[in-house]
Design a protein around this motif. Sequence first.
Motif, PDB file in Angstrom:
ATOM      1  N   PRO A 143       0.813  -1.225   0.000  1.00  0.00           N
ATOM      2  CA  PRO A 143       0.000   0.000   0.000  1.00  0.00           C
ATOM      3  C   PRO A 143       0.847   1.277   0.000  1.00  0.00           C
ATOM      4  CG  PRO A 143      -0.650  -1.441   1.816  1.00  0.00           C
ATOM      5  CD  PRO A 143       0.536  -2.052   1.157  1.00  0.00           C
ATOM      6  N   VAL A 144       1.996   1.230   0.676  1.00  0.00           N
ATOM      7  CA  VAL A 144       2.879   2.402   0.683  1.00  0.00           C
ATOM      8  C   VAL A 144       3.391   2.662  -0.727  1.00  0.00           C
ATOM      9  CG1 VAL A 144       5.095   3.297   1.514  1.00  0.00           C
ATOM     10  CG2 VAL A 144       3.539   2.181   3.099  1.00  0.00           C
ATOM     11  N   ALA A 192       2.025   1.729  -3.572  1.00  0.00           N
ATOM     12  CA  ALA A 192       0.911   2.191  -4.417  1.00  0.00           C
ATOM     13  C   ALA A 192       0.608   3.657  -4.150  1.00  0.00           C
ATOM     14  CB  ALA A 192      -0.329   1.335  -4.165  1.00  0.00           C
ATOM     15  N   GLY A 193       0.640   4.052  -2.885  1.00  0.00           N
ATOM     16  CA  GLY A 193       0.406   5.455  -2.550  1.00  0.00           C
ATOM     17  C   GLY A 193       1.474   6.361  -3.125  1.00  0.00           C
ATOM     18  N   LEU A 194       2.734   5.946  -3.044  1.00  0.00           N
ATOM     19  CA  LEU A 194       3.823   6.743  -3.607  1.00  0.00           C
ATOM     20  C   LEU A 194       3.688   6.873  -5.120  1.00  0.00           C
ATOM     21  CD1 LEU A 194       6.860   5.473  -1.494  1.00  0.00           C
ATOM     22  CD2 LEU A 194       5.708   7.687  -1.329  1.00  0.00           C
ATOM     23  N   GLU A 216       1.360  10.317  -3.463  1.00  0.00           N
ATOM     24  CA  GLU A 216       1.409  10.595  -2.021  1.00  0.00           C
ATOM     25  C   GLU A 216       2.855  10.900  -1.623  1.00  0.00           C
ATOM     26  OE1 GLU A 216      -1.143  10.495   0.277  1.00  0.00           O
ATOM     27  OE2 GLU A 216      -2.625  10.074  -1.277  1.00  0.00           O
ATOM     28  N   HIS A 217       3.006  11.563  -0.496  1.00  0.00           N
ATOM     29  CA  HIS A 217       4.342  11.906  -0.002  1.00  0.00           C
ATOM     30  C   HIS A 217       4.503  11.387   1.417  1.00  0.00           C
ATOM     31  CE1 HIS A 217       5.102  14.443  -3.462  1.00  0.00           C
ATOM     32  NE2 HIS A 217       3.893  14.977  -3.286  1.00  0.00           N
ATOM     33  N   LEU A 218       5.699  10.877   1.717  1.00  0.00           N
ATOM     34  CA  LEU A 218       6.015  10.403   3.055  1.00  0.00           C
ATOM     35  C   LEU A 218       6.918  11.408   3.751  1.00  0.00           C
ATOM     36  CD1 LEU A 218       6.832   6.596   2.650  1.00  0.00           C
ATOM     37  CD2 LEU A 218       4.885   7.606   3.811  1.00  0.00           C
ATOM     38  N   GLN A 264       0.986   6.941  -6.737  1.00  0.00           N
ATOM     39  CA  GLN A 264      -0.158   7.796  -7.034  1.00  0.00           C
ATOM     40  C   GLN A 264       0.061   9.233  -6.580  1.00  0.00           C
ATOM     41  OE1 GLN A 264      -3.591   5.866  -5.356  1.00  0.00           O
ATOM     42  NE2 GLN A 264      -3.581   4.253  -6.892  1.00  0.00           N
TER      43      GLN A 264
END
Length: 131
Positions: free
Chosen positions: A69-70, A72-74, A78-80, A76
């Motif tokens: 999921p991390v 996939a989020g990156l 997303e930022h950590l 799309q």
Amino acid sequence: MVIAAPASLAVELLLWPLLGASFSAAALGWGAASGVASAAAFALLYRTLAIGPMNVLSPVTALVSAMLPVGAGLLQGEHLAAAGLAGLPLALVAVVLVSAGHGADTARTWRAPRVPRCCRRSARAPPSPFS
């Protein structure tokens, strides 16, 4: 699982009209793909449990469950935070260290299941074009 999954699907199908649920074709396609992937994952999980030690399987499964999921989020956008970015390689190192611990070298070799004599192909059977 063989009983629970179809039973839950039947309950969902009965409740959709009552709850006024509607789904796009894309959502149904992703849901179907998810179901197929989950079935394959369960088959691989149980197969891995049959041939290898749990202390290797468990951390690897946990890492994949967290990283997918991390990732996939990156992908799309997303930022950590810095701590999250530092945690990704640390998690990988932790899994390698935990998996290499006691019992990691006890993996069993795979053996074909025994076929009862009554189910074996007899010498009188015609040859199969697929063998």
